[in-house]
Motif scaffolding. Structure first.
Motif, PDB file in Angstrom:
ATOM      1  N   PRO A 147      -6.761   0.832  -4.679  1.00 33.06           N
ATOM      2  CA  PRO A 147      -7.353   1.053  -3.848  1.00 33.06           C
ATOM      3  C   PRO A 147      -6.028   0.892  -2.583  1.00 33.06           C
ATOM      4  CG  PRO A 147      -8.008  -1.550  -3.594  1.00 33.06           C
ATOM      5  CD  PRO A 147      -7.646  -0.786  -5.257  1.00 33.06           C
ATOM      6  N   GLU A 148      -6.148   1.756  -1.504  1.00 36.95           N
ATOM      7  CA  GLU A 148      -5.331   1.718  -0.771  1.00 36.95           C
ATOM      8  C   GLU A 148      -5.945   2.191   1.424  1.00 36.95           C
ATOM      9  OE1 GLU A 148      -2.508   4.958  -0.954  1.00 36.95           O
ATOM     10  OE2 GLU A 148      -1.444   3.632  -2.300  1.00 36.95           O
ATOM     11  N   PRO A 149      -5.522   2.301   2.553  1.00 37.26           N
ATOM     12  CA  PRO A 149      -6.341   2.014   2.794  1.00 37.26           C
ATOM     13  C   PRO A 149      -6.865   2.818   3.391  1.00 37.26           C
ATOM     14  CG  PRO A 149      -3.706   0.813   3.444  1.00 37.26           C
ATOM     15  CD  PRO A 149      -4.391   1.159   2.017  1.00 37.26           C
ATOM     16  N   THR A 150      -7.591   3.842   4.208  1.00 34.56           N
ATOM     17  CA  THR A 150      -7.648   5.272   4.751  1.00 34.56           C
ATOM     18  C   THR A 150      -6.527   5.515   6.131  1.00 34.56           C
ATOM     19  OG1 THR A 150      -9.895   4.787   4.121  1.00 34.56           O
ATOM     20  CG2 THR A 150      -9.611   6.019   6.043  1.00 34.56           C
ATOM     21  N   GLY A 151      -6.511   4.685   6.992  1.00 36.19           N
ATOM     22  CA  GLY A 151      -5.368   4.340   8.030  1.00 36.19           C
ATOM     23  C   GLY A 151      -6.033   4.251   9.271  1.00 36.19           C
ATOM     24  N   VAL A 152      -6.071   4.703  10.491  1.00 32.54           N
ATOM     25  CA  VAL A 152      -6.703   4.767  11.851  1.00 32.54           C
ATOM     26  C   VAL A 152      -8.046   4.703  11.895  1.00 32.54           C
ATOM     27  CG1 VAL A 152      -6.354   4.775  14.015  1.00 32.54           C
ATOM     28  CG2 VAL A 152      -3.968   5.706  12.740  1.00 32.54           C
ATOM     29  N   VAL A 153      -9.292   3.959  12.485  1.00 33.40           N
ATOM     30  CA  VAL A 153     -10.293   3.621  11.854  1.00 33.40           C
ATOM     31  C   VAL A 153     -10.500   3.226  13.179  1.00 33.40           C
ATOM     32  CG1 VAL A 153     -12.341   2.515  10.920  1.00 33.40           C
ATOM     33  CG2 VAL A 153     -10.378   2.693   9.779  1.00 33.40           C
ATOM     34  N   ALA A 154     -11.691   4.052  13.668  1.00 35.41           N
ATOM     35  CA  ALA A 154     -12.388   4.514  14.976  1.00 35.41           C
ATOM     36  C   ALA A 154     -13.661   2.856  15.183  1.00 35.41           C
ATOM     37  CB  ALA A 154     -12.762   5.145  16.001  1.00 35.41           C
ATOM     38  N   VAL A 155     -13.780   2.458  15.394  1.00 36.98           N
ATOM     39  CA  VAL A 155     -14.572   1.537  15.226  1.00 36.98           C
ATOM     40  C   VAL A 155     -15.733   1.012  16.758  1.00 36.98           C
ATOM     41  CG1 VAL A 155     -15.496  -0.825  14.551  1.00 36.98           C
ATOM     42  CG2 VAL A 155     -13.463  -0.444  13.785  1.00 36.98           C
ATOM     43  N   PRO A 172     -13.418  -6.090   8.086  1.00 33.65           N
ATOM     44  CA  PRO A 172     -13.331  -5.933   7.069  1.00 33.65           C
ATOM     45  C   PRO A 172     -11.895  -4.642   7.217  1.00 33.65           C
ATOM     46  CG  PRO A 172     -15.214  -5.715   7.965  1.00 33.65           C
ATOM     47  CD  PRO A 172     -14.509  -6.645   8.989  1.00 33.65           C
ATOM     48  N   ALA A 173     -11.759  -4.088   8.369  1.00 35.06           N
ATOM     49  CA  ALA A 173     -11.302  -2.838   8.403  1.00 35.06           C
ATOM     50  C   ALA A 173      -9.492  -3.323   8.364  1.00 35.06           C
ATOM     51  CB  ALA A 173     -11.937  -2.486   9.140  1.00 35.06           C
ATOM     52  N   VAL A 174      -9.487  -4.763   9.257  1.00 35.64           N
ATOM     53  CA  VAL A 174      -7.639  -4.636   9.197  1.00 35.64           C
ATOM     54  C   VAL A 174      -7.000  -5.290   8.360  1.00 35.64           C
ATOM     55  CG1 VAL A 174      -7.519  -4.774  11.362  1.00 35.64           C
ATOM     56  CG2 VAL A 174      -8.545  -6.855  10.406  1.00 35.64           C
ATOM     57  N   ALA A 231     -11.146   7.446  10.412  1.00 34.46           N
ATOM     58  CA  ALA A 231     -12.609   7.463   9.545  1.00 34.46           C
ATOM     59  C   ALA A 231     -13.015   6.435  11.101  1.00 34.46           C
ATOM     60  CB  ALA A 231     -12.080   5.621   8.622  1.00 34.46           C
ATOM     61  N   ILE A 232     -14.425   6.767  10.820  1.00 36.31           N
ATOM     62  CA  ILE A 232     -15.049   5.566  12.036  1.00 36.31           C
ATOM     63  C   ILE A 232     -16.317   5.018  11.728  1.00 36.31           C
ATOM     64  CG2 ILE A 232     -16.089   8.303  12.762  1.00 36.31           C
ATOM     65  CD1 ILE A 232     -15.932   7.070  15.514  1.00 36.31           C
ATOM     66  N   ASP A 233     -16.456   3.666  12.160  1.00 35.35           N
ATOM     67  CA  ASP A 233     -17.365   3.117  11.778  1.00 35.35           C
ATOM     68  C   ASP A 233     -18.326   3.365  13.037  1.00 35.35           C
ATOM     69  OD1 ASP A 233     -19.101   1.017  11.482  1.00 35.35           O
ATOM     70  OD2 ASP A 233     -17.832  -0.463  11.069  1.00 35.35           O
ATOM     71  N   THR A 270     -19.243  -7.014   0.784  1.00 33.08           N
ATOM     72  CA  THR A 270     -18.962  -6.285   0.820  1.00 33.08           C
ATOM     73  C   THR A 270     -19.038  -4.074   0.788  1.00 33.08           C
ATOM     74  OG1 THR A 270     -19.001  -5.172  -2.118  1.00 33.08           O
ATOM     75  CG2 THR A 270     -17.535  -8.091  -1.162  1.00 33.08           C
ATOM     76  N   GLY A 271     -19.727  -4.106   1.482  1.00 34.70           N
ATOM     77  CA  GLY A 271     -20.070  -2.637   2.147  1.00 34.70           C
ATOM     78  C   GLY A 271     -18.886  -2.470   3.047  1.00 34.70           C
ATOM     79  N   ARG A 272     -19.099  -3.424   3.889  1.00 37.75           N
ATOM     80  CA  ARG A 272     -17.727  -2.648   5.068  1.00 37.75           C
ATOM     81  C   ARG A 272     -16.526  -3.195   4.299  1.00 37.75           C
ATOM     82  NH1 ARG A 272     -21.602  -2.463   9.059  1.00 37.75           N
ATOM     83  NH2 ARG A 272     -21.152  -0.939  10.447  1.00 37.75           N
ATOM     84  N   LEU A 273     -15.553  -3.797   3.531  1.00 40.31           N
ATOM     85  CA  LEU A 273     -14.343  -4.386   2.469  1.00 40.31           C
ATOM     86  C   LEU A 273     -14.740  -2.936   1.999  1.00 40.31           C
ATOM     87  CD1 LEU A 273     -12.745  -6.376   2.952  1.00 40.31           C
ATOM     88  CD2 LEU A 273     -13.683  -7.170   0.192  1.00 40.31           C
ATOM     89  N   LEU A 274     -15.357  -2.351   1.597  1.00 40.61           N
ATOM     90  CA  LEU A 274     -14.931  -0.784   0.905  1.00 40.61           C
ATOM     91  C   LEU A 274     -14.770   0.414   1.219  1.00 40.61           C
ATOM     92  CD1 LEU A 274     -17.129  -2.133  -2.618  1.00 40.61           C
ATOM     93  CD2 LEU A 274     -13.918  -2.693  -1.895  1.00 40.61           C
ATOM     94  N   ALA A 275     -15.379   0.441   2.507  1.00 44.65           N
ATOM     95  CA  ALA A 275     -15.774   1.317   3.017  1.00 44.65           C
ATOM     96  C   ALA A 275     -14.892   2.355   3.896  1.00 44.65           C
ATOM     97  CB  ALA A 275     -16.502   0.959   4.913  1.00 44.65           C
ATOM     98  N   PHE A 276     -13.761   1.765   4.404  1.00 48.99           N
ATOM     99  CA  PHE A 276     -12.227   2.855   3.971  1.00 48.99           C
ATOM    100  C   PHE A 276     -11.427   2.526   3.578  1.00 48.99           C
ATOM    101  CE2 PHE A 276     -14.835   0.909   8.268  1.00 48.99           C
ATOM    102  CZ  PHE A 276     -15.499   2.443   8.561  1.00 48.99           C
ATOM    103  N   LEU A 277     -11.948   2.392   2.330  1.00 48.10           N
ATOM    104  CA  LEU A 277     -10.828   2.211   1.056  1.00 48.10           C
ATOM    105  C   LEU A 277     -10.423   4.275   0.221  1.00 48.10           C
ATOM    106  CD1 LEU A 277     -10.733  -1.424  -0.456  1.00 48.10           C
ATOM    107  CD2 LEU A 277      -8.997  -0.326   0.661  1.00 48.10           C
ATOM    108  N   GLU A 278      -9.446   4.181  -0.337  1.00 48.92           N
ATOM    109  CA  GLU A 278      -9.092   5.440  -0.720  1.00 48.92           C
ATOM    110  C   GLU A 278      -8.383   5.196  -1.802  1.00 48.92           C
ATOM    111  OE1 GLU A 278      -9.659   8.070   0.693  1.00 48.92           O
ATOM    112  OE2 GLU A 278      -9.904   7.657   2.389  1.00 48.92           O
TER     113      GLU A 278
END
Length: 288
Positions: A147-155, A172-174, A231-233, A270-278
């Motif tokens: 897994p790798e982070p998606t990048g910049v996430v707006a929350v 979970p995003a950071v 990405a955006i939450d 773990t839903g939000r933990l995995l939501a912004f991973l590639e």
């Protein structure tokens, strides 16, 4: 000195962008009141320019934060939890005022938020075990997914949980290496703005978390359309706003986490933990 004549020193709340505390570039503020309508403070009313500045700061911080070791990220987030514990009474008072809760219920919310921050910090060096692994292939190759982070996430922080919900969408995003631009709960932004003071004096690099307060719809629109947001939450958006933001987000194929009813006190899973991973998959010959 006659303390009766003493004037209170009122707190000036500010935005948190790039590890610093700027006022809104517009100079605007708005009144924040408690559940009974009593004035609490003036919060900065962030503008579109503030949102763009926050994205720039988040992008600048992304390389260093995503490149840090998982162990290091976990240690830094745990340090944040230590500092939250030290300012527990302050957050209890702010959550009680923001949400109209009794001291006992506000204390339970704050304790749950601190515990949740610790819980997510512990996932930093474990998430790869559930989101990656070796894949069976028919050939002389190693096939590994990681897994790798998606990048910049707006929350968009939840509107109904000013601190526990806030922590439940930021942590979970950071922890997985993303950097975030957070829009605090519109009517109850003070716990979020106080969290910024904790982050600024922890070991968290500036720009990893950027906090804005103001009108959710006004700030969210430029974030959803921004070409450098990955990405955006939409946790804090109502159905109509979420629909408009999802359309704007499609322009650069952002990942979108749609708003759903959430009991923030329940086990987050773990839903939000995995939501912004590639997922990055690598093929490597075995050399046979």
């Amino acid at each position: 000195m006659n303390t009766v004549d003493r004037l209170s020193v009122l707190k000036t709340y500010k935005l948190y962008v790039g590890g610093k505390f700027p006022r809104s570039e517009s100079g605007r503020v708005y009144e924040v009141t408690d559940s009974k309508g009593t004035w609490l403070a003036n919060a900065p009313l962030a503008s579109r320019k503030d949102a763009r500045d926050a994205v720039v700061a988040a992008r600048k911080a992304f390389g260093g934060w995503s490149g840090a070791t998982a162990y290091n990220r976990g240690q830094i987030l745990y340090r944040v939890a230590e500092m939250l514990e030290g300012r527990r009474d302050q957050f209890v008072a702010e959550v009680a005022a923001a949400e109209g809760l009794s001291k006992a219920k506000a204390t339970a919310q704050v304790d749950a938020a601190i515990d949740r921050w610790v819980w997510y910090a512990g996932w930093s060096d474990k998430v790869a075990q559930i989101a990656g692994g070796a894949n069976p292939v028919a050939g002389p190759y190693f096939n590994l997914s990681s897994p790798e982070p998606t990048g910049v996430v707006a929350v968009l922080a939840p509107q109904d949980s000013s601190f526990l919900g806030l922590v439940s969408v930021i942590a979970p995003a950071v922890v997985t290496g993303n950097t975030v631009v957070v829009v605090a709960a519109e009517d109850a932004p003070l716990p979020a703005l106080s969290l910024a003071e904790v982050l600024a004096t922890s070991d968290l690099p500036g720009g990893v978390v950027n906090l804005l307060s103001g009108r959710t719809a006004e700030i969210a629109a430029p974030l959803a359309a921004h070409q450098d947001v990955n990405a955006i939450d939409l946790a804090g958006a109502d159905a109509e706003l979420a629909r408009d933001l999802e359309v704007a987000a499609a322009d650069n194929l952002k990942r979108v986490l749609r708003p759903t009813p959430v009991n923030w006190s329940a086990d987050p899973g773990t839903g939000r933990l995995l939501a912004f991973l590639e997922t990055k998959t690598v093929w490597h010959p075995k050399g046979v």
